[in-house]
Design an enzyme around this catalytic site. Sequence first.
Site, mmCIF file in Angstrom:
data_model
loop_
_atom_site.group_PDB
_atom_site.id
_atom_site.type_symbol
_atom_site.label_atom_id
_atom_site.label_comp_id
_atom_site.label_asym_id
_atom_site.label_seq_id
_atom_site.Cartn_x
_atom_site.Cartn_y
_atom_site.Cartn_z
ATOM 1 N N GLU A 137 0.667 -0.969 -0.003
ATOM 2 C CA GLU A 137 -0.173 0.164 0.094
ATOM 3 C C GLU A 137 0.526 1.079 -0.017
ATOM 4 O O GLU A 137 0.981 2.268 0.596
ATOM 5 C CB GLU A 137 -1.057 -0.191 1.060
ATOM 6 N N ALA A 194 -9.974 7.790 2.202
ATOM 7 C CA ALA A 194 -8.920 7.985 1.689
ATOM 8 C C ALA A 194 -8.167 8.741 0.275
ATOM 9 O O ALA A 194 -7.731 7.831 -0.426
ATOM 10 C CB ALA A 194 -7.399 7.913 1.617
ATOM 11 N N ASP A 238 -8.011 -4.274 7.494
ATOM 12 C CA ASP A 238 -7.182 -2.827 7.804
ATOM 13 C C ASP A 238 -6.316 -2.631 9.056
ATOM 14 O O ASP A 238 -6.075 -1.791 9.602
ATOM 15 C CB ASP A 238 -7.862 -1.774 6.873
ATOM 16 N N LEU A 274 -8.467 8.702 15.762
ATOM 17 C CA LEU A 274 -8.220 7.752 15.370
ATOM 18 C C LEU A 274 -6.654 7.161 14.495
ATOM 19 O O LEU A 274 -6.148 7.476 14.021
ATOM 20 C CB LEU A 274 -9.351 6.872 14.679
#
EC number: 3.5.1.25
Lengths: 433, 277
Positions: free
Chosen positions: A172, A265, A323, A357
């Site tokens: 990623e 994102a 994730d 977060l």
Amino acid sequence: MPSNKSVSDAPITQFVSCRILKDHRLQWEDLWVREGKILNPEKLFFDEEGFADHKVDCGNKIIAPGFIDVQINGGYGIDFSQASGDIRRGVAQVAKKILEHGVTSFCPTLVTSPPDIYHKVQSVHLSLPFIIELPNILVLVMLLSFSPQVIPELRVQDGGPEGAGILGIHLEGPFISEQKRGAHPPKFLRTFKAGGVADLMETYGHLDNVALVTLAPELANSAAAIRELSGRGIVVSLGHSMADLSQAEEAVQNGAIFITHLFNAMLPFHHRDPGIVGLLTSDRIPPGRMVYYGMIADGIHTHPAALRIAHRAHPAGLVLVTDAVTAMGLPPGQHSLGQQQIDIQGLHAYVAGTTTLSGSIATMDMCVRHFREVSGCTVEAALEAASLHPAQLLGVSNRKGTLEFGTDADFIVLDDTLTVRETYIAGQQVWRK
Amino acid sequence: MRLVILDDYDLSSEWAAKYIRNRIIQFKPSADRYFTLGLPTGSTPLGCYKKLIEYHKNGDLSFKFVKTFNMDEYVCLPRDHPESYHSYMWNNFFKHIDIEPQNTHILDGNASDLQAECEAFEQQITAAGGIELFVGGIGPDGHIAFNEPGSSLVSRTRVKTLAKDTIVANARFFGNDLSKVPTMTLTVGVGTVMDAREVMILITGAHKAFALYKAIEEGVNHMWTVSAFQQHPRTIFVCDEDATLELRVKTVKYFKGLMHVHNQLVEPMLSVKDYMD
């Protein structure tokens, strides 16, 4: 009486009193396993005149294909992207623990990292002080000649009692957008300089064990890179990007087939420019192709209403991902992870002392339960979003992600609350509650 | 013959299943002495198979020492085709019970020498000691197995071409596409079934009523091959009310009046548990 010896000597196990997920439905059928694969009992009966050596009573529970997590960054205090110590051991530790969540195959994910993570030196043969004494050029030569990279370190491998199987690495970054980098470190972001291939090789070294690459298609010269990666059978995923819909569609035409954690994102959906989200209903997807999209269904990263909109727009493409970050699996309270202090409260992991977060800590089975609950989908659809769809995405559905005859016997036993009770890999029980 | 008339499909399926169950258990089959059972396919026996499976799952009936011989199978249909009779028997019966694979016999419609396959089947029946109880159905054209109108009443296992009626009746299993229905089958002959020590024919539904009338109230006729069983010493026809619609009131009343006698065959219901050591 066991199988006809002329075909196979191996013992046959028959799982009875269970509902298995087959042909997209839960059916009251027995599951037959031999030599790590799902066996066709009718063929066994008529061709081999054989039957089971052992019967396992599943107490009317559900048998589903094992879950496949294509985006997981670490867990239980381990961060796959940190160079500390033995990468393989860290991945193996997580691979073992995620069996408890029903995950039988996964793609360890590396976020944007400095080049030496991808080209990591294995410093077992030279002691550190010795290297520092040498002139720089000599060090460089030594680094280049002693460099097995991280990517070959994390090899594609079958799962088993030691842990879930690795289907390949998910890279990623670092070819992502600066504005949408999220928690990725900005100084290691990269752009494509000339032809995409050279940049890819320079950054990653080898691509041998890579299954997915997330990139931002609006970066100049990305098209060649996308074509090169897809041509090698690597899934190209759009994410951490400012792309508009037409840039995203062009990327799909060049071979991209996945969206990394939809909604997060990327530009938000807008009714006059749907952005990457618009791929879900785009009419410019090449015929015969499908775009899949990852969803973090922890109830935090995506509002349930947004999850429902995506699901209803394109149910066949939904792929559940965790994730998950380093903090996943750790007990509530404060933890020191890398450079950060993390505070875990329930399903939230905050940067300590803030309400920011710090990544997802939901487990795959939690995501499956949550998805089913908030979308009102069927049990079958929830289970397939975590098994069949990721297998289809990775092009391995002929052996993983289903309970079809001849596929790998990686499966899980769940009760009606969709809690995982037992995990099997290649027909062998590798975890039970 | 015995004509056993029950009110509806479910009750007639249950009566038939109870009869088969009692016959097997009374026989006390063992490794030296198997119970040989002839079996049909189609929609009529499905209810009966379900009840037999239920009895097995309750522990009351075992098929460990039962040998089965199916009546027929399509020619040139792949064995694993969902409509083959192998698939039918696996899905509707064999996979739910404890029968051993080598004790099941179904004609192989893909054999290289079909004639030899038929002869071998006859020999397998002989080797097993003959059929103790042959269960069958009836076609709307009065055929038993695939012995279409005009079949010899002393015929043996052989290749048969299907009549138009039968192909049309089977089209519903092949997506209503007549071109996909197999046109040839391997079938036991009328004579083969007549050799069994007992024959039980299941007939349910109004669309079978005329065939039943022709089979039992008219003469023995090769155009209605089930009529051959008028000459068998032990035949039971199990049917529901609808199947009797073309019969004379007198016939129906007579046999309904005998139900208390017929029911002695199925009550009390025996269980293999009573015979366990």
